[in-house]
Design a protein around this motif. Structure first.
Motif, PDB file in Angstrom:
ATOM      1  N   LYS A 400       0.807  -1.220   0.000  1.00 18.67           N
ATOM      2  CA  LYS A 400       0.000   0.000   0.000  1.00 18.67           C
ATOM      3  C   LYS A 400       0.837   1.267   0.000  1.00 18.67           C
ATOM      4  O   LYS A 400       0.345   2.327  -0.377  1.00 18.67           O
ATOM      5  CB  LYS A 400      -0.942   0.004   1.207  1.00 18.67           C
ATOM      6  CG  LYS A 400      -0.255  -0.046   2.570  1.00 18.67           C
ATOM      7  CD  LYS A 400      -1.288  -0.120   3.684  1.00 18.67           C
ATOM      8  CE  LYS A 400      -0.613  -0.227   5.050  1.00 18.67           C
ATOM      9  NZ  LYS A 400      -1.632  -0.326   6.133  1.00 18.67           N
ATOM     10  N   ASN A 401       2.094   1.149   0.401  1.00 17.43           N
ATOM     11  CA  ASN A 401       2.955   2.335   0.432  1.00 17.43           C
ATOM     12  C   ASN A 401       3.757   2.514  -0.847  1.00 17.43           C
ATOM     13  O   ASN A 401       4.575   3.422  -0.946  1.00 17.43           O
ATOM     14  CB  ASN A 401       3.908   2.249   1.633  1.00 17.43           C
ATOM     15  CG  ASN A 401       3.169   2.278   2.962  1.00 17.43           C
ATOM     16  OD1 ASN A 401       2.185   3.005   3.112  1.00 17.43           O
ATOM     17  ND2 ASN A 401       3.622   1.483   3.917  1.00 17.43           N
ATOM     18  N   GLN A 402       3.512   1.642  -1.834  1.00 15.37           N
ATOM     19  CA  GLN A 402       4.235   1.740  -3.088  1.00 15.37           C
ATOM     20  C   GLN A 402       3.334   2.324  -4.171  1.00 15.37           C
ATOM     21  O   GLN A 402       2.155   1.992  -4.250  1.00 15.37           O
ATOM     22  CB  GLN A 402       4.728   0.362  -3.534  1.00 15.37           C
ATOM     23  CG  GLN A 402       5.785  -0.244  -2.618  1.00 15.37           C
ATOM     24  CD  GLN A 402       6.271  -1.600  -3.110  1.00 15.37           C
ATOM     25  OE1 GLN A 402       5.673  -2.188  -3.995  1.00 15.37           O
ATOM     26  NE2 GLN A 402       7.358  -2.086  -2.543  1.00 15.37           N
ATOM     27  N   ILE A 403       3.908   3.201  -4.996  1.00 17.50           N
ATOM     28  CA  ILE A 403       3.155   3.744  -6.125  1.00 17.50           C
ATOM     29  C   ILE A 403       2.768   2.626  -7.069  1.00 17.50           C
ATOM     30  O   ILE A 403       1.644   2.558  -7.571  1.00 17.50           O
ATOM     31  CB  ILE A 403       3.997   4.800  -6.870  1.00 17.50           C
ATOM     32  CG1 ILE A 403       4.370   5.941  -5.936  1.00 17.50           C
ATOM     33  CG2 ILE A 403       3.238   5.334  -8.084  1.00 17.50           C
ATOM     34  CD1 ILE A 403       5.363   6.919  -6.533  1.00 17.50           C
ATOM     35  N   ASN A 404       3.712   1.731  -7.299  1.00 15.46           N
ATOM     36  CA  ASN A 404       3.519   0.607  -8.209  1.00 15.46           C
ATOM     37  C   ASN A 404       3.389  -0.678  -7.393  1.00 15.46           C
ATOM     38  O   ASN A 404       4.364  -1.134  -6.798  1.00 15.46           O
ATOM     39  CB  ASN A 404       4.709   0.515  -9.167  1.00 15.46           C
ATOM     40  CG  ASN A 404       4.601  -0.632 -10.145  1.00 15.46           C
ATOM     41  OD1 ASN A 404       3.627  -1.384 -10.143  1.00 15.46           O
ATOM     42  ND2 ASN A 404       5.608  -0.784 -10.986  1.00 15.46           N
ATOM     43  N   PRO A 405       2.199  -1.298  -7.327  1.00 16.28           N
ATOM     44  CA  PRO A 405       2.052  -2.522  -6.526  1.00 16.28           C
ATOM     45  C   PRO A 405       2.828  -3.711  -7.068  1.00 16.28           C
ATOM     46  O   PRO A 405       2.919  -4.737  -6.396  1.00 16.28           O
ATOM     47  CB  PRO A 405       0.540  -2.790  -6.580  1.00 16.28           C
ATOM     48  CG  PRO A 405       0.078  -2.119  -7.829  1.00 16.28           C
ATOM     49  CD  PRO A 405       0.949  -0.906  -7.985  1.00 16.28           C
ATOM     50  N   PHE A 406       3.399  -3.570  -8.260  1.00 15.11           N
ATOM     51  CA  PHE A 406       4.172  -4.648  -8.866  1.00 15.11           C
ATOM     52  C   PHE A 406       5.676  -4.373  -8.776  1.00 15.11           C
ATOM     53  O   PHE A 406       6.465  -4.960  -9.514  1.00 15.11           O
ATOM     54  CB  PHE A 406       3.756  -4.818 -10.335  1.00 15.11           C
ATOM     55  CG  PHE A 406       2.261  -4.892 -10.505  1.00 15.11           C
ATOM     56  CD1 PHE A 406       1.561  -6.034 -10.167  1.00 15.11           C
ATOM     57  CD2 PHE A 406       1.549  -3.795 -10.977  1.00 15.11           C
ATOM     58  CE1 PHE A 406       0.175  -6.102 -10.314  1.00 15.11           C
ATOM     59  CE2 PHE A 406       0.179  -3.848 -11.122  1.00 15.11           C
ATOM     60  CZ  PHE A 406      -0.518  -5.004 -10.785  1.00 15.11           C
ATOM     61  N   GLN A 407       6.066  -3.500  -7.848  1.00 16.49           N
ATOM     62  CA  GLN A 407       7.460  -3.086  -7.757  1.00 16.49           C
ATOM     63  C   GLN A 407       8.398  -4.257  -7.488  1.00 16.49           C
ATOM     64  O   GLN A 407       9.528  -4.276  -7.962  1.00 16.49           O
ATOM     65  CB  GLN A 407       7.631  -2.029  -6.672  1.00 16.49           C
ATOM     66  CG  GLN A 407       8.985  -1.324  -6.693  1.00 16.49           C
ATOM     67  CD  GLN A 407       9.226  -0.577  -7.991  1.00 16.49           C
ATOM     68  OE1 GLN A 407       8.455   0.296  -8.352  1.00 16.49           O
ATOM     69  NE2 GLN A 407      10.296  -0.919  -8.697  1.00 16.49           N
ATOM     70  N   GLY A 408       7.926  -5.238  -6.715  1.00 12.79           N
ATOM     71  CA  GLY A 408       8.765  -6.401  -6.441  1.00 12.79           C
ATOM     72  C   GLY A 408       9.177  -7.119  -7.709  1.00 12.79           C
ATOM     73  O   GLY A 408      10.322  -7.568  -7.843  1.00 12.79           O
ATOM     74  N   ALA A 409       8.238  -7.237  -8.661  1.00 11.01           N
ATOM     75  CA  ALA A 409       8.564  -7.881  -9.934  1.00 11.01           C
ATOM     76  C   ALA A 409       9.551  -7.046 -10.723  1.00 11.01           C
ATOM     77  O   ALA A 409      10.475  -7.587 -11.361  1.00 11.01           O
ATOM     78  CB  ALA A 409       7.295  -8.108 -10.747  1.00 11.01           C
TER      79      ALA A 409
END
Length: 617
Positions: A400-409
């Protein structure tokens, strides 16, 4: 099972959007008798194969996956030669600091190996010639199978269930007796490219859709979970509240329609729990009743969240068409099958929910669409992990604190791109030089492909693409070009350049803000991969403006994405010709700050030069 009728008709009828499309179909009827003390079974199968092509077939091929679990098999040799073998399939015979990995298959005894030994195969009462070549069975037909016709074969065989090495087998690390996956003679896929005869070395699968009627006989103390619907549920232990007389053997009967793989698990200590998804399938949970209370609590806590997941997937990716889905403890991690999954059960809550979400999402991208995973495994795994992450973000408020919820990928992809080990995603899955490159490409870069596509065509267009893709290609075997065509029709944007560069090459993206002088902004493409840009400009008076720069290869442009830039003025600039490495534009007022891709969905491997003035370390 009436819910499937329209999809079955759609798979048989010639689609309007693809007049020449055809696919093969299989009807399996199996009668399996287990000898649990020997870890073996006797199998009889009547299989009707429908040839919907214009070709005449004089041979039919089957996969015999259990034959891979023998010393000297191609899977065994692959474990010895690849530099980073799967740790689940090896033992470290060295030290922690100097590991030496030994193939577990190479150490299997004759009582521990897997095998499928054919006794006989008949066509219309006539014995057929056949030969086994590793994990492939070649059957020569006495009566060639002509176009638009079918034939029925009767197979008689004996199998030994191997000690679990990968996905299926006996005696899992968590004490489950039987994880029956890739366990029966399975007809190979035949399509416009001919027969797909990939040796099994541990990767993924490709098969025709079929109906399954499977009867499994084993001692009455066993409880079974499987693909499809249990036909005699009211009279079977674990599923019924009735008291049962002790019997030496009982027969379980499961049926499933329009799936392309069938799996089951069996153990005396399974607990069976049911849950109804509103307007959706009945969910079955089978896990060891002797699990520690902590793990049981995780299974119970996950159940309402699994219902929410199926509702999320129905809304965003299309309705789940089958009547059941079974989550069965077993296997060596998590693996997807027709209307079922086998997963390990001793997990913390986040891990358990994550693996259930992932494997259940495969019901759409592995089973509804039946991608050729031997070549386009990244489509299955990438689309699946995208859906999993999106569901986690909405249901569990993850990232929830990331602009992009797929940042891990994205981070996983950047690691791959900078590793020196990356290979194109179009490479056949079995042929990657390392498991590292395969895994990061399939799961991470594949997910980035989808998330970045949303950046290119817009999030709303991406959602509509998935819905139309479901309408056009459910219960068929679409390829990347089919998905590309749907996305182009929905968005009005040409995507040939994107698919070619991101899938068929290992080129990377690197854009930068070159300089800012008053109102003039200069940008530079430091790579050989052209992409459209969202450039957010902050003026010295504090106001903001979004400048959108398409590239000429797109032959179109996306709509403004209010989700990310709500209340901010948006200006579309002229196309950036893909052969040009620099681009200039003039803003309306004096510029204070420039940022390329504020949403971080552009897979730019060097974000340090995306912001002006450069952020302080």
């Amino acid at each position: 099972m009436k819910k499937l009728s329209w999809l079955l008709m759609a798979s048989i009828c010639v689609p309007l959007s693809a007049q020449s499309y055809w696919q093969q179909f299989v009807d399996y009827k199996m009668d399996i008798h287990m000898q649990v003390d020997k870890f073996q079974y006797d199998g009889k199968m009547e299989v009707t194969y429908s040839n919907n092509s214009d070709d005449t077939l004089d041979k039919i091929y089957f996969h015999l996956y259990y034959n891979a679990f023998q010393p000297g098999s191609l899977m065994d040799e692959r474990l010895k030669s690849i530099e980073d073998p799967d740790r689940r399939m090896t033992n470290n015979v060295g030290t922690k600091d100097n590991p030496i990995y030994e193939s577990r298959i190479s150490k299997l005894t004759p009582e521990e190996i897997g095998f499928v030994k054919m006794n006989s195969i008949h066509q219309n009462g006539k014995a057929l010639d056949f030969k086994s070549m590793g994990t492939i069975l070649e059957v020569s037909l006495k009566e060639p199978l002509g176009p638009k016709s079918s034939t029925t074969l009767k197979l008689d065989w004996k199998s030994q269930v191997p000690k679990i090495i990968r996905r299926g087998g006996r005696d899992s690390s968590e004490g489950i007796d039987f994880s029956m996956t890739q366990w029966y003679p399975k007809i190979a896929q035949y399509d416009t490219e001919g027969w797909h005869l990939d040796e099994y070395i541990g990767r993924e699968f490709y098969a025709p859709f079929g109906n399954f009627d499977v009867k499994i006989t084993l001692p009455s103390n066993y409880i079974v979970g499987a693909s499809g619907e249990l036909q005699n549920e009211d009279s079977m232990p674990g599923y019924s509240n009735k008291k049962f007389k002790k019997r030496s053997n009982i027969t379980w009967n499961f049926k499933a329609e329009n799936i392309h793989d069938f799996a089951w698990g069996a153990d005396p200590d399974y607990v069976v729990e049911k849950q109804q998804v509103p307007n959706g399938p009945v969910l079955y949970y089978l896990y060891d009743k002797n699990l520690d209370k902590e793990f049981v609590n995780h299974w119970q806590t996950a159940k309402p969240k699994v219902v929410e997941f199926f509702q999320f997937m129905d809304k965003n990716f299309g309705a789940y068409p089958w009547s059941t889905y079974s989550i069965i403890q077993g296997g060596d991690g998590g693996m997807e099958y027709g209307t079922s999954t086998l997963i390990t059960g001793k997990r913390n809550f986040e891990s358990l929910l994550g693996v259930i979400y992932h494997e259940a999402a495969h019901s759409w991208f592995q089973h509804l669409f039946a991608f050729d995973e031997t070549r386009d495994e990244w489509m299955d795994e990438g689309f699946t992990t995208y859906a999993e992450a999106a569901a986690m973000a909405e249901i569990m408020d993850a990232n929830k604190n990331q602009i992009n919820p797929f940042q891990g990928a994205y981070n996983g992809y950047y690691h791959l791109a900078q590793s020196g080990k990356e290979e194109p995603m179009s490479l056949l899955a079995d042929y990657y030089d390392t498991n590292f490159a395969y895994s990061l490409a399939a799961y991470y870069k594949g997910q980035v492909y989808v998330a970045q596509l949303g950046y290119i065509i817009g999030e709303d267009a991406l959602k509509e693409t998935f819905k139309k893709f479901y309408e056009d290609w459910s219960m068929k075997h679409p390829k990347l070009g089919d998905f590309q065509k749907v996305a182009q029709e929905v968005s009005g944007i040409n995507l040939k350049w994107y698919n070619n560069l991101f899938v068929n090459t290992i080129r990377t993206i690197d854009y930068g803000v070159e300089k800012v002088e008053g109102r003039k902004v200069s940008l530079k493409n430091h790579s050989n991969f052209a992409m459209p840009l969202d450039v957010l400009v902050t003026y010295k008076d504090g106001s903001k403006e979004l400048f959108y720069i398409p590239i000429n290869a797109m032959r179109g442009s996306k709509e403004k994405e209010n989700k990310f830039y709500q209340g901010i003025k948006s200006t579309q600039l002229k196309d950036w010709g893909w052969t040009y490495d620099s681009y200039e534009f003039e803003a309306a007022k004096d510029v204070q700050k420039v940022e390329i891709d504020y949403t971080q969905r552009l897979a730019d491997v060097n974000r340090a030069n995306n912001i002006y003035p450069a952020p302080q370390p």
